[in-house]
Design a protein around this motif. Sequence first.
Motif, PDB file in Angstrom:
ATOM      1  N   ASP A 125       2.026   2.335  -0.212  1.00 56.63           N
ATOM      2  CA  ASP A 125       1.682   1.267  -1.158  1.00 56.63           C
ATOM      3  C   ASP A 125       2.504   0.002  -0.908  1.00 56.63           C
ATOM      4  OD1 ASP A 125      -0.064   3.054  -2.414  1.00 56.63           O
ATOM      5  OD2 ASP A 125       1.525   3.804  -3.732  1.00 56.63           O
ATOM      6  N   GLY A 126       2.830  -0.226   0.360  1.00 55.12           N
ATOM      7  CA  GLY A 126       3.561  -1.432   0.727  1.00 55.12           C
ATOM      8  C   GLY A 126       5.033  -1.426   0.390  1.00 55.12           C
ATOM      9  N   LYS A 127       5.607  -0.255   0.034  1.00 54.06           N
ATOM     10  CA  LYS A 127       7.024  -0.176  -0.326  1.00 54.06           C
ATOM     11  C   LYS A 127       7.646   1.074   0.272  1.00 54.06           C
ATOM     12  CE  LYS A 127       6.406  -2.672  -4.691  1.00 54.06           C
ATOM     13  NZ  LYS A 127       7.027  -3.905  -4.165  1.00 54.06           N
TER      14      LYS A 127
END
Length: 365
Positions: free
Chosen positions: A131-133
């Motif tokens: 999730d981009g993290k």
Amino acid sequence: MGLALVQHLGPLQLVPCLGGRAFSVPAGLIPFRDVDTFFPTNPAPISRDSSLFSAVMGNTLEVESSHVCFILEADPTYADPWMDVFPSSNVERGLEKMFSIESLGIQDGEEISGYDQGMIRQFQESITFRDGKYHVQLPWHADKLDLVPSNHAITLHVLNRVVRRLEKKGLYQEYVNIFFQQQREGIIGEIQVDPQNFVDYVRVPHRPVFKTDPAATTKIRRVFNCSLKVGGSASLNEAAYSGVNMTGDMLDLLMSFRSNEFVLIADIRKAFLVVRLALEADKNKFCFFVKDGDRFRCFRYATLIFGFTSSPFILRSILKFHAAQYPFAECRVAMENQFYVDNLVVTESDPAKLVRLYSQVRKRL
């Protein structure tokens, strides 16, 4: 030896001693200069009949080998500016040491222990990207983690004191609004805890630090006291594995400021807060109270926080891990080695290269 001591030694006579010289006193000899003077690579033999042999060996004591090694491998105590000019010189060299972490009691360049290797490997295997993290599992000393209490009562007491102080200055609402903003961003979440389960949650007291620097990206920083220790219990920071030193060489950084004309300084905005905690148990270690009107609300962090001893090590590890995803990028070296916690510092004589480097790093982060 300082003059304050020399004045009490009485008459001193300067005499030859091995490869150097020494003061002759009634009890024996007081040699001076560096260790290599008295322990040369090819020492000349000393006659057992000589007065020097008697003075040096006449009053020997039995000592542990570790003490002898400490003397033979004495740490440098002053700078040798000619070290690079005369590489064969064995004069004590202290310039590098003066700017190194050894002066703080941390040994750089030592072999990493088996325990450290295991902890680092376990942490690195926990790093995931979704999730981009980045999500991580915190490294803990298992034998100490169970000794950390909930700190429920003392955290409430500290909060009341912080509230009173900030309300007098008219700053409390501004301070507490930061937490509500973090709640909207998903950095923290409100929780309801049954009193029977208090032992499973650790509360951490917090206080504000206001930054007046116009260039500061964060004007109000919330500092959490993860070193809170009550009685014989353990603190969160004692129970956490703080990692090994991964900071770039500070001496190289200082020298680069003298050898290059331009510098790029940047920081990662809210660096710790973009690293997510993967386990519910880890999140439960970073609970805190906020006073909202007349009631107290309990929140917990889903990210790293400022004040936690493992945060710099974790952030540095993730930056290196992230840089490895771009093996052929020009900015890889900067991402791996030129971050100091969350600050990027690069010097160059070509400003165009710095502009290009900044754009590449920003794009990849």
